[in-house]
Write a protein that holds these residues in place. Sequence first.
Motif, PDB file in Angstrom:
ATOM      1  N   LYS A 167      -8.910 -12.481  -0.656  1.00 19.50           N
ATOM      2  CA  LYS A 167      -7.702 -11.688  -0.519  1.00 19.50           C
ATOM      3  C   LYS A 167      -6.925 -11.487   0.851  1.00 19.50           C
ATOM      4  O   LYS A 167      -7.763 -11.876   2.018  1.00 19.50           O
TER       5      LYS A 167
ATOM      6  N   GLY B 275      -2.172  -8.203   0.029  1.00 20.19           N
ATOM      7  CA  GLY B 275      -1.905  -6.688   0.361  1.00 20.19           C
ATOM      8  C   GLY B 275      -1.075  -6.618   1.463  1.00 20.19           C
ATOM      9  O   GLY B 275      -0.902  -7.628   2.305  1.00 20.19           O
TER      10      GLY B 275
ATOM     11  N   GLU C 108       0.944  -0.990  -0.069  1.00 20.81           N
ATOM     12  CA  GLU C 108      -0.213  -0.192  -0.047  1.00 20.81           C
ATOM     13  C   GLU C 108       1.054   1.337   0.015  1.00 20.81           C
ATOM     14  O   GLU C 108       1.558   1.567   0.985  1.00 20.81           O
TER      15      GLU C 108
ATOM     16  N   PHE D  79      -2.124   0.736  -4.818  1.00 25.29           N
ATOM     17  CA  PHE D  79      -1.228  -0.034  -5.167  1.00 25.29           C
ATOM     18  C   PHE D  79      -0.011   1.014  -5.849  1.00 25.29           C
ATOM     19  O   PHE D  79      -0.307   2.109  -6.225  1.00 25.29           O
TER      20      PHE D  79
ATOM     21  N   HIS E  87      -4.851  -9.718   3.601  1.00 25.62           N
ATOM     22  CA  HIS E  87      -4.351  -8.492   3.920  1.00 25.62           C
ATOM     23  C   HIS E  87      -3.368  -8.410   5.011  1.00 25.62           C
ATOM     24  O   HIS E  87      -3.726  -8.713   6.431  1.00 25.62           O
TER      25      HIS E  87
ATOM     26  N   LEU F 144      -6.207  -3.141  -3.104  1.00 21.57           N
ATOM     27  CA  LEU F 144      -6.519  -4.418  -3.686  1.00 21.57           C
ATOM     28  C   LEU F 144      -7.911  -4.178  -4.396  1.00 21.57           C
ATOM     29  O   LEU F 144      -8.177  -4.881  -5.272  1.00 21.57           O
TER      30      LEU F 144
ATOM     31  N   ASN G 185      -3.770  -2.666   2.949  1.00 20.11           N
ATOM     32  CA  ASN G 185      -3.941  -2.288   1.612  1.00 20.11           C
ATOM     33  C   ASN G 185      -5.443  -3.095   0.883  1.00 20.11           C
ATOM     34  O   ASN G 185      -5.461  -3.179  -0.194  1.00 20.11           O
ATOM     35  N   GLN G 186      -6.439  -2.710   1.825  1.00 18.11           N
ATOM     36  CA  GLN G 186      -7.555  -3.234   1.560  1.00 18.11           C
ATOM     37  C   GLN G 186      -8.053  -2.119   0.122  1.00 18.11           C
ATOM     38  O   GLN G 186      -8.423  -2.995  -0.833  1.00 18.11           O
TER      39      GLN G 186
END
Length: 171
Positions: A137, A107, A77, A82, A139, A119, A115-116
Amino acid sequence: VSLIISATNRPNSYTHRVANVYQARLTELGHPQTLLDLQDVPHDLLFSDLYGKRSEAFKPFEQQMLAAQKMLFVVPEYNGSFPGILKVFIDALPRAAFINKKAALVGVADGKFGNQRGLEHLTGILNYCQTHVLPYKAHYMKISQLFDADGTPTEALLTEVNNQLKRYLEF
Ligand SMILES: Cc1cc2nc3c(=O)[nH]c(=O)nc-3n(C[C@H](O)[C@H](O)[C@H](O)COP(=O)(O)O)c2cc1C
């Protein structure tokens, strides 16, 4: 064959370390994979390979992306999304690198959201490029706490790697 993409060009990144953990686990599980590190792309990528041009130096990266059926993006992140190098990389590739491919997203962040947001942004772009994205995903937040002082991945990290890879391999 799976392609693991370490999606930053920052030296000594945690992203690279997490990518190594995924690579090691896939090897243990007998799943063939290779690692594509965005630290290795040609440094003039931003001007050499966009908008239909193709440099000799970038061709091996393009070939790897075209050949991959499944991709695992490990993505830090940076400023709530990104890294720019990843968007440049995507923009430099032909659409065939993405159509009907499958991708899982990982992430990595210092902060508490893993990094929610990044993503989510990347999911939108990959879906636009016709890549199917695994809904599960990973995280990894406060990433420095997920490695021991000697650099060994913690149990917490390894557990989530296994959780995600189980679904990725079924995907
Ligand atoms: C340019 C830049 C921007 C960053 N922005 C964020 C951010 O918005 N949120 C966050 O949690 N961490 C942020 N970080 C910290 C990274 O998440 C942290 O460095 C983490 O280790 C993952 O990045 P790395 O793979 O480069 O090590 C940022 C780092 C850099 C270099």
